[in-house]
Write an enzyme that holds these catalytic residues in place. Structure first.
Site, PDB file in Angstrom:
ATOM      1  N   ASN A   1      29.536 -34.523-116.411  1.00 43.31           N
ATOM      2  CA  ASN A   1      30.307 -35.608-117.047  1.00 43.31           C
ATOM      3  C   ASN A   1      30.374 -36.847-116.165  1.00 43.31           C
ATOM      4  O   ASN A   1      31.136 -37.768-116.440  1.00 43.31           O
ATOM      5  CB  ASN A   1      31.726 -35.120-117.378  1.00 43.31           C
ATOM      6  CG  ASN A   1      32.517 -34.723-116.141  1.00 43.31           C
ATOM      7  OD1 ASN A   1      32.009 -34.799-115.015  1.00 43.31           O
ATOM      8  ND2 ASN A   1      33.746 -34.299-116.331  1.00 43.31           N
TER       9      ASN A   1
ATOM     10  N   GLU B   1      37.229 -37.379-112.079  1.00 46.41           N
ATOM     11  CA  GLU B   1      36.803 -37.113-113.448  1.00 46.41           C
ATOM     12  C   GLU B   1      36.789 -38.398-114.280  1.00 46.41           C
ATOM     13  O   GLU B   1      37.442 -39.380-113.912  1.00 46.41           O
ATOM     14  CB  GLU B   1      37.773 -36.112-114.102  1.00 46.41           C
ATOM     15  CG  GLU B   1      37.847 -34.748-113.408  1.00 46.41           C
ATOM     16  CD  GLU B   1      36.651 -33.851-113.710  1.00 46.41           C
ATOM     17  OE1 GLU B   1      35.549 -34.354-114.025  1.00 46.41           O
ATOM     18  OE2 GLU B   1      36.815 -32.623-113.608  1.00 46.41           O
TER      19      GLU B   1
ATOM     20  N   ASP C   1      36.386 -32.591-101.478  1.00 50.06           N
ATOM     21  CA  ASP C   1      37.437 -32.072-102.360  1.00 50.06           C
ATOM     22  C   ASP C   1      37.739 -30.606-102.098  1.00 50.06           C
ATOM     23  O   ASP C   1      37.018 -29.928-101.371  1.00 50.06           O
ATOM     24  CB  ASP C   1      37.052 -32.289-103.839  1.00 50.06           C
ATOM     25  CG  ASP C   1      35.613 -31.898-104.150  1.00 50.06           C
ATOM     26  OD1 ASP C   1      34.992 -31.199-103.331  1.00 50.06           O
ATOM     27  OD2 ASP C   1      35.115 -32.290-105.216  1.00 50.06           O
TER      28      ASP C   1
ATOM     29  N   HIS D   1      31.267 -36.922-112.941  1.00 54.29           N
ATOM     30  CA  HIS D   1      32.249 -36.962-111.855  1.00 54.29           C
ATOM     31  C   HIS D   1      31.554 -36.956-110.502  1.00 54.29           C
ATOM     32  O   HIS D   1      30.462 -36.426-110.346  1.00 54.29           O
ATOM     33  CB  HIS D   1      33.309 -35.855-111.984  1.00 54.29           C
ATOM     34  CG  HIS D   1      32.862 -34.472-111.676  1.00 54.29           C
ATOM     35  ND1 HIS D   1      33.498 -33.356-112.172  1.00 54.29           N
ATOM     36  CD2 HIS D   1      31.844 -33.987-110.919  1.00 54.29           C
ATOM     37  CE1 HIS D   1      32.905 -32.272-111.714  1.00 54.29           C
ATOM     38  NE2 HIS D   1      31.900 -32.618-110.972  1.00 54.29           N
TER      39      HIS D   1
HETATM   40  P1  PGA Z   1      26.547 -28.747-109.075  1.00 54.06           P
HETATM   41  O1  PGA Z   1      27.912 -29.518-109.197  1.00 54.06           O
HETATM   42  O2  PGA Z   1      25.918 -29.206-107.793  1.00 54.06           O
HETATM   43  O3  PGA Z   1      26.928 -27.305-108.994  1.00 54.06           O
HETATM   44  O4  PGA Z   1      25.727 -29.105-110.266  1.00 54.06           O
HETATM   45  C1  PGA Z   1      27.913 -30.891-109.025  1.00 54.06           C
HETATM   46  C2  PGA Z   1      29.305 -31.433-109.198  1.00 54.06           C
HETATM   47  O5  PGA Z   1      30.054 -30.919-110.052  1.00 54.06           O
HETATM   48  O6  PGA Z   1      29.655 -32.391-108.500  1.00 54.06           O
END
Ligand code: PGA
Length: 251
Positions: free
Chosen positions: A138, A145, A69, A140
């Site tokens: 959450n 999302e 992404d 994702h």
């Molecule tokens: P993080 O993010 O590795 O900084 O916890 C994970 C994500 O949002 O996919």
């Protein structure tokens, strides 16, 4: 489902275990396609891979990569872009050919054309061999999302407020966090031959339980991974504490 869960005693141990999986893939298939992720979680794994490259144990010369992404509105020059993150945390330190690395173009004038181009590119590469994923609080994966449906293709998403808040720590203020992103869709992720899901820290324990053992629902996008035939989970004890407590028979 074959789900393999690797538990690291801490972040460093988890990162090393995860790096072994990437290293094995690259060693067995030097021209493999790696699906790569940003976020804080994979940084330790990338550092380990860089060490093995520097020691002469690993070569990325013929590897291709596609990232999950990118923020809309940020380009390679912006130190908050995911292209910048990948250059800084991995690509600049290994012998991957820069033309073999792909991150969605967040500055594309036509974002929906960029989404289509990205899917075509993944198809032309023959799909992803090993997809590295982090997981949002959450649920994702990439920037897919929680939603009413699983988005199949690369798509333009509006970030959930929770994600904007979680990612504000990387920006000087929450107002600077982009509100939308381009993300690889669930289909490309699920078509990867293998998936390596990373999670670290206490803050991820509930979502890891929900993702791996809860109902499969687009409200928890990572729950679709339960249907993947080759899912490898690398977590530290804190992130997997609910999973080990609730499913002792697996360990
Ligand atoms: P993080 O993010 O590795 O900084 O916890 C994970 C994500 O949002 O996919």
């Amino acid at each position: 489902m074959t789900m393999k869960i690797m538990i690291g005693k801490d972040y460093a141990d988890m990162s090393r275990k995860a790096a072994h999986v990437v290293s094995a893939t690259v060693t067995l298939h030097p021209d493999c396609v790696l699906g790569l992720a940003t976020g804080s979680t994979p940084i330790g794994m990338y550092q380990q891979l860089i060490k093995w490259y520097e020691a002469g144990d690993l070569s990325f010369e013929t590897v291709q990569s596609v990232n999950l992404d990118e923020y809309v509105g940020l380009g390679a020059e912006s130190d908050q872009s995911y292209r910048y993150f990948m250059n800084e945390n991995l690509f600049n330190h290994i012998n991957i050919n820069p033309t073999h690395t792909s991150v969605p173009n967040g500055l594309a004038a036509d974002i929906s054309a960029e989404c289509e181009r990205y899917d075509r590119h993944i198809d032309e590469l023959g799909g992803v061999d090993l997809q590295v994923l982090g997981i949002g609080n959450n649920g994702h994966i990439g920037f897919n999302e929680p939603s009413e449906v699983f988005e199949k293709r690369t798509n333009h998403v509006h970030l959930a407020q929770k994600t904007i808040e979680a990612n504000a720590r990387f920006f000087t203020s929450i107002d600077e966090v982009p509100k939308s992103a381009v993300t690889m869709g669930i289909k490309s992720i699920m078509q990867a031959k293998a998936i390596l899901l990373l999670a670290s820290g206490e803050g991820k324990k509930e979502i890891m339980e929900a993702a791996l053992f809860g109902p499969i629902t687009p409200k928890v996008p990572a729950s679709i991974l339960q249907l993947h035939p080759n899912l490898i989970v690398a977590g530290d004890e804190a992130a997997l504490s609910l999973v080990t407590k609730n499913h002792p028979e697996l360990f």
